[in-house]
Design an enzyme around this catalytic site. Structure first.
Site, PDB file in Angstrom:
ATOM      1  CD1 TRP A 109      25.581  19.719  50.119  1.00 54.41           C
ATOM      2  CD2 TRP A 109      26.235  18.798  48.192  1.00 54.41           C
ATOM      3  NE1 TRP A 109      26.771  19.088  50.352  1.00 54.41           N
ATOM      4  CE2 TRP A 109      27.195  18.521  49.199  1.00 54.41           C
ATOM      5  CE3 TRP A 109      26.440  18.319  46.899  1.00 54.41           C
ATOM      6  CZ2 TRP A 109      28.340  17.778  48.935  1.00 54.41           C
ATOM      7  CZ3 TRP A 109      27.578  17.580  46.638  1.00 54.41           C
ATOM      8  CH2 TRP A 109      28.508  17.307  47.636  1.00 54.41           C
ATOM      9  CG  ASP A 161      33.617  22.635  56.685  1.00 56.84           C
ATOM     10  OD1 ASP A 161      33.021  22.091  55.735  1.00 56.84           O
ATOM     11  OD2 ASP A 161      33.783  22.072  57.783  1.00 56.84           O
ATOM     12  CD  GLU A 164      31.435  20.788  49.812  1.00 58.80           C
ATOM     13  OE1 GLU A 164      32.036  21.777  49.361  1.00 58.80           O
ATOM     14  OE2 GLU A 164      31.939  19.659  49.889  1.00 58.80           O
ATOM     15  CD  GLU A 325      35.567  11.699  49.537  1.00 54.79           C
ATOM     16  OE1 GLU A 325      35.232  12.787  49.040  1.00 54.79           O
ATOM     17  OE2 GLU A 325      34.752  10.911  50.064  1.00 54.79           O
TER      18      GLU A 325
END
Length: 368
Positions: A109, A161, A164, A325
């Site tokens: 990642w 950013d 991710e 979230e």
């Protein structure tokens, strides 16, 4: 659940999900987020400071110090390559998230992300301002100076950013974090070189990151000329005003940015989405961004709108006082939602960053 109950629940959730070494897990029940981000963690620590839980925030800043204090050789090697114009692969830069015990994350990642390094400097200065604990800065000096050198050298490099994503561009929200960190430390210690760099970053944003009367999501350099790359808005652009102070709330460009956010990223009139092309879990309305919009409105003196944002956030808490979230009420791409569920499982719940920004907005509105 009412506001006061959610405040207590949020503090408890953050407290119980802070590792003994100091890192805050991003989301305890969402395996993909089983890390501590410098950016998320800083905003969580700042919320705990504002809630009077200064021991928790100090423990986080000491955790960052232990993560970074031995990275001087790595940063010096990167700076050498920069000065010699030697190619640097993204994988060589410092990480953006770490295991809770401080170990590096070795997943594929994307790693190269500068916002967290600027944010933690800002957060540390805020902690010192709120507590008066100047001794902590001396204790963490090595990691602070490593971060300063890293940001002073690489602030203008394309990097991921805050979501991710989009690693080939430079992002004004990220530049805002870097500006905020360098300026805060520069003012605290009267360091001219940091203040000059912060001024340079601000000038860069105003020269290259404005189109159609608003700040843009991302910019890039083509033929040695900086141009907007993603000309729309991203709700993280609110950071340029709060908390990092690149511009005032009534700055015409910020007002234009907020007007674009209101037109493009608030489908239900309250909750705020990330950006127009968002497909992550369908591109829902994010709790933390709605809180930021509320903070902006409170800064302008629009208390009723800020209270409406807070009430909307409270309405999204589940019976256990957990904030997600994002909300699934208004998705930009509904067809993408099941794709992400199949890939990663149900969306993150609770998200500590959501709880943190709820606490910050609540604290702001309690000021009267």
């Amino acid at each position: 659940m009412n506001r006061e109950a959610l405040i207590q629940s949020s503090i408890a959730i953050i407290t119980m999900n802070q590792h003994p070494s100091g890192g805050y897990i991003a989301s305890p029940l969402f395996p993909t987020y089983a890390y501590s981000w410098l950016r998320d963690g800083t905003f969580i620590a700042n919320a705990m400071d504002r809630a009077g839980k200064h021991d928790s925030s100090a423990l986080f800043y000491r955790w960052v110090h232990r993560v970074l204090k031995d990275k001087r050789p790595a940063v010096e090697a990167l700076v050498h390559k920069h000065e010699q114009r030697i190619w640097i692969d993204r994988s060589e830069f410092l990480g953006t998230r770490y295991h809770l015990d401080g170990r590096e994350d070795s997943s594929e990642w994307g790693h190269f992300q500068l916002d967290g390094y600027g944010a933690w400097l800002w957060g540390l200065v805020e902690h010192i301002r709120l507590t008066g604990n100047r001794a902590l800065l001396s204790e963490l000096r090595e990691s602070v100076e490593i971060s300063v050198e890293y940001l002073m050298t690489f602030w203008h490099y394309p990097n991921f950013d805050c979501w991710e994503e989009f690693p080939d561009y430079v992002h004004p929200a990220t530049l805002g974090c870097v500006y905020g960190g360098l300026k805060a430390l520069g003012e605290l210690e009267d360091r001219k070189e940091l203040l000059e760099k912060a001024a340079q970053i601000k000038a860069f944003i105003y020269e290259h990151a404005i189109a159609d009367g608003h700040f843009v999501k991302s910019i890039h350099c083509i033929d040695e000329i900086w141009r907007p790359a993603l000309r729309g808005v991203d709700a993280s652009l609110l950071w340029l005003c709060l908390p990092f102070g690149v511009c005032d709330a009534d700055d015409p460009v910020m007002r234009g940015t907020v007007q674009a956010i209101e037109a493009d990223l608030r489908p239900g009139g309250t909750g705020v989405q990330r950006y127009a092309e968002d497909r992550y879990y369908g591109g829902g309305e994010w709790i933390l961004l709605t809180a930021w919009y509320g903070l902006y409105q409170a800064q302008l003196g629009n208390r009723a709108e800020a209270e409406r944002c807070l009430a909307w956030i409270v309405s999204k808490a589940d019976a256990l006082g957990r904030l997600p979230e994002q909300s699934e009420d208004a998705l930009r791409e509904p067809s993408a939602y099941p794709e992400w569920v199949e890939k990663l499982g149900e969306p993150a719940l609770p998200l500590l960053w959501s709880h943190a920004m709820f606490l910050v907005l609540s604290d702001k509105l309690s000021e009267g």
